[in-house]
Scaffold this motif. Structure first.
Motif, mmCIF file in Angstrom:
data_model
loop_
_atom_site.group_PDB
_atom_site.id
_atom_site.type_symbol
_atom_site.label_atom_id
_atom_site.label_comp_id
_atom_site.label_asym_id
_atom_site.label_seq_id
_atom_site.Cartn_x
_atom_site.Cartn_y
_atom_site.Cartn_z
ATOM 1 N N TRP A 90 32.559 83.238 113.628
ATOM 2 C CA TRP A 90 32.377 82.152 114.594
ATOM 3 C C TRP A 90 33.586 81.216 114.627
ATOM 4 O O TRP A 90 34.036 80.793 115.691
ATOM 5 C CB TRP A 90 31.109 81.373 114.253
ATOM 6 N N ILE A 91 34.102 80.899 113.439
ATOM 7 C CA ILE A 91 35.249 79.995 113.407
ATOM 8 C C ILE A 91 36.467 80.661 114.033
ATOM 9 O O ILE A 91 37.253 80.019 114.738
ATOM 10 C CB ILE A 91 35.529 79.553 111.957
ATOM 11 N N SER A 92 36.621 81.954 113.779
ATOM 12 C CA SER A 92 37.735 82.674 114.412
ATOM 13 C C SER A 92 37.632 82.591 115.928
ATOM 14 O O SER A 92 38.629 82.358 116.627
ATOM 15 C CB SER A 92 37.742 84.138 113.962
ATOM 16 N N HIS A 93 36.420 82.772 116.434
ATOM 17 C CA HIS A 93 36.219 82.678 117.890
ATOM 18 C C HIS A 93 36.477 81.255 118.372
ATOM 19 O O HIS A 93 37.149 81.034 119.393
ATOM 20 C CB HIS A 93 34.800 83.103 118.237
ATOM 21 N N ASP A 94 35.944 80.267 117.631
ATOM 22 C CA ASP A 94 36.113 78.876 118.055
ATOM 23 C C ASP A 94 37.566 78.421 117.965
ATOM 24 O O ASP A 94 37.999 77.559 118.739
ATOM 25 C CB ASP A 94 35.240 77.956 117.195
ATOM 26 N N LEU A 95 38.312 78.981 117.034
ATOM 27 C CA LEU A 95 39.733 78.641 116.959
ATOM 28 C C LEU A 95 40.529 79.329 118.063
ATOM 29 O O LEU A 95 41.445 78.735 118.640
ATOM 30 C CB LEU A 95 40.291 79.053 115.593
ATOM 31 N N LEU A 140 39.746 70.566 117.002
ATOM 32 C CA LEU A 140 40.231 71.384 115.896
ATOM 33 C C LEU A 140 40.301 70.584 114.599
ATOM 34 O O LEU A 140 39.987 71.091 113.514
ATOM 35 C CB LEU A 140 41.601 71.973 116.237
ATOM 36 N N THR A 141 40.718 69.331 114.717
ATOM 37 C CA THR A 141 40.778 68.472 113.532
ATOM 38 C C THR A 141 39.394 68.265 112.944
ATOM 39 O O THR A 141 39.210 68.299 111.717
ATOM 40 C CB THR A 141 41.392 67.106 113.895
ATOM 41 N N GLY A 142 38.406 68.074 113.813
ATOM 42 C CA GLY A 142 37.032 67.928 113.336
ATOM 43 C C GLY A 142 36.542 69.173 112.632
ATOM 44 O O GLY A 142 35.836 69.092 111.618
ATOM 45 N N MET A 143 36.905 70.346 113.164
ATOM 46 C CA MET A 143 36.493 71.599 112.537
ATOM 47 C C MET A 143 37.117 71.737 111.148
ATOM 48 O O MET A 143 36.435 72.119 110.184
ATOM 49 C CB MET A 143 36.904 72.776 113.425
ATOM 50 N N PHE A 184 36.693 71.391 105.219
ATOM 51 C CA PHE A 184 37.130 70.785 103.961
ATOM 52 C C PHE A 184 35.963 70.095 103.262
ATOM 53 O O PHE A 184 35.792 70.212 102.042
ATOM 54 C CB PHE A 184 38.245 69.777 104.239
ATOM 55 N N GLU A 185 35.147 69.383 104.025
ATOM 56 C CA GLU A 185 33.989 68.705 103.439
ATOM 57 C C GLU A 185 33.015 69.724 102.860
ATOM 58 O O GLU A 185 32.488 69.533 101.752
ATOM 59 C CB GLU A 185 33.294 67.867 104.520
ATOM 60 N N LEU A 186 32.766 70.799 103.592
ATOM 61 C CA LEU A 186 31.842 71.815 103.104
ATOM 62 C C LEU A 186 32.378 72.497 101.846
ATOM 63 O O LEU A 186 31.616 72.787 100.910
ATOM 64 C CB LEU A 186 31.590 72.858 104.197
ATOM 65 N N SER A 187 33.670 72.750 101.805
ATOM 66 C CA SER A 187 34.255 73.380 100.609
ATOM 67 C C SER A 187 34.128 72.455 99.410
ATOM 68 O O SER A 187 33.870 72.908 98.293
ATOM 69 C CB SER A 187 35.721 73.734 100.866
ATOM 70 N N ARG A 188 34.287 71.156 99.597
ATOM 71 C CA ARG A 188 34.114 70.202 98.484
ATOM 72 C C ARG A 188 32.671 70.203 98.002
ATOM 73 O O ARG A 188 32.396 70.156 96.798
ATOM 74 C CB ARG A 188 34.498 68.794 98.926
ATOM 75 N N ILE A 189 31.731 70.257 98.944
ATOM 76 C CA ILE A 189 30.313 70.252 98.571
ATOM 77 C C ILE A 189 29.972 71.503 97.790
ATOM 78 O O ILE A 189 29.334 71.445 96.730
ATOM 79 C CB ILE A 189 29.440 70.137 99.832
ATOM 80 N N ASP A 217 29.330 67.063 114.539
ATOM 81 C CA ASP A 217 30.069 68.120 113.864
ATOM 82 C C ASP A 217 30.987 68.829 114.835
ATOM 83 O O ASP A 217 30.993 68.594 116.033
ATOM 84 C CB ASP A 217 29.104 69.114 113.203
ATOM 85 N N SER A 218 31.783 69.745 114.295
ATOM 86 C CA SER A 218 32.809 70.415 115.089
ATOM 87 C C SER A 218 32.260 71.478 116.009
ATOM 88 O O SER A 218 32.999 72.041 116.798
ATOM 89 C CB SER A 218 33.815 71.072 114.131
ATOM 90 N N GLY A 219 30.980 71.789 115.912
ATOM 91 C CA GLY A 219 30.400 72.844 116.737
ATOM 92 C C GLY A 219 30.505 74.206 116.109
ATOM 93 O O GLY A 219 30.149 75.197 116.716
ATOM 94 N N ALA A 220 30.996 74.295 114.854
ATOM 95 C CA ALA A 220 31.152 75.587 114.200
ATOM 96 C C ALA A 220 29.951 75.946 113.351
ATOM 97 O O ALA A 220 30.022 76.854 112.537
ATOM 98 C CB ALA A 220 32.411 75.570 113.337
ATOM 99 N N GLY A 221 28.848 75.237 113.520
ATOM 100 C CA GLY A 221 27.658 75.537 112.736
ATOM 101 C C GLY A 221 27.730 75.017 111.318
ATOM 102 O O GLY A 221 27.122 75.591 110.420
#
Length: 378
Positions: free
Chosen positions: A157-162, A198-201, A206-211, A337-341
């Motif tokens: 999904w992120i690949s598509h959204d990017l 893109l910055t929001g994504m 980054f936030e999810l990786s920290r969590i 959120d960035s829309g990337a789920g």
């Protein structure tokens, strides 16, 4: 009395000799079959009784006939004892082999298959522990497979959204470079919007990786949920007005909690933005808070029409987006959120970092997202 003490002495000496031999035999057989060890114990017992009896018989000067009677009785008792030990040893070995074969099924796709052979108490307890271990392994494997599938979906999904915004940015940059644009200001505005998306994504990733890495740092303080909800409603009000959605926050109790106010405000903001985007025009998004024993439950209820029951367990998974009804197209400039789920996965991660829990359920006309936070003490 003296005779009894003398008999006890002779019997003890005979039994001690047999016991010493048995100790040596048990030490030598400690790595061998359990059946052989059991048979050895029975043999030592028979030998101890026999040697003690012979020692007493010799001390008492029994007649040949009486000595023959004693020997006959001892022989019959010894045969019965050794046969019983042999049968018991075979049963233990059979149960052990059956459990060994069953242990090979631990962690298999079909799960642990308990042996059909009757087991003794200790082996039955071991079988129960193996079954519990197999169940935990199966649960862990299922969870790992679900996480793997979630990661694969997220990457896709992120690949598509990017790819989509990058292709647009490239096309707009080429048009500006070639000078074929009549209104460059409009293109520049669109470029800025896509860059912010893109910055929001990236920020969400980054936030999810920290969590997920357990590196989320919380600055906990005592705050009223009324103030948290008020800040979140103020941040979501412009989007609600743009969408024609009415926000309601009248049922919010001023209960104290000890949380990181910035992170919980982000949680409420994500829930409110998702609720507003999923609620049709002239709909209502309601926020409430109530005390339940030692927790404070904040609820965000929307008018999305509900989530399919089969999707409810996946709502907070990384990359989950749900149906098109719950994931309408984001307009430029929207918050959340960035829309990337990632928004709901971040919500769950932040809430669980506060030792709370996040859940969702369907209600009439929509769904209700709830986060339960530990209430402040005192």
């Amino acid at each position: 009395m003296k005779d009894l003490l003398l008999i006890a002495l002779f019997a003890g000496l005979g039994a001690t000799g047999a016991g010493l031999l048995g100790w040596v035999a048990v030490r030598l057989l400690r790595r061998r079959s359990m059946a052989l060890s059991l048979f050895c114990v029975a043999a030592v017992t028979v030998l101890a009784v026999t040697s003690g009896t012979f020692a007493v018989a010799q001390a008492m000067f029994l007649s040949g006939h009486d000595l023959g009677v004693v020997i006959t009785v001892l022989c019959m008792a010894s045969v019965v004892s050794l046969l019983t030990a042999a049968v018991l040893g075979r049963q233990v070995v059979a149960g052990s082999r059956a459990l060994t074969a069953a242990a090979r099924t631990v962690g298999s796709d079909s799960g642990f298959t308990a042996p059909a052979h009757p087991l003794g108490l200790e082996l039955a307890q071991l079988s129960a522990e193996l079954a519990a271990t197999s169940a935990r392994l199966a649960e862990s494997r299922a969870r790992e497979q679900a996480l793997d599938a979630s990661r694969r979906e997220l990457i896709a999904w992120i690949s598509h959204d990017l790819r989509t915004p990058l292709a647009g940015l490239r096309a707009m940059a080429e048009a500006l470079e070639d000078g074929v644009v009549d209104e460059p200001e409009h293109y520049l505005k669109r470029i800025r919007t896509e860059v912010e998306r893109l910055t929001g994504m990236v920020d969400d990733l980054f936030e999810l990786s920290r969590i997920q890495a357990g590196a989320l740092s919380l600055s906990v303080s005592r705050v009223s949920v009324y103030d948290l909800v008020d800040d979140a409603l103020a941040g979501a009000h412009p989007l609600a007005r743009q969408r024609g959605v009415r926000l309601e926050g009248g049922q919010v109790a001023a209960e104290p909690v000890e949380v990181d106010s910035r992170e919980i405000t982000r949680v409420l903001g994500n829930l409110l933005v998702n609720a507003i985007r999923s609620t049709p025009e002239d709909g209502v998004v309601a926020v409430s808070a109530r005390r339940e024993v030692d927790t404070v439950v904040l609820s965000v209820t929307d008018g999305c029409g509900g989530i399919p029951e089969q999707d409810l367990p996946r709502v907070f998974e990384t990359g989950w987006r749900g149906s098109a009804a719950r994931t309408p197209r984001r307009d430029p400039g929207e918050g959340g959120d960035s829309g990337a789920g990632l928004g709901l996965a971040i919500v769950r991660g932040i809430v669980e970092a506060h030792a709370g829990r996040a859940r969702v359920r369907n209600v009439a006309g929509g769904c209700c997202f709830e986060i339960a936070l530990p209430a402040a003490r005192g």
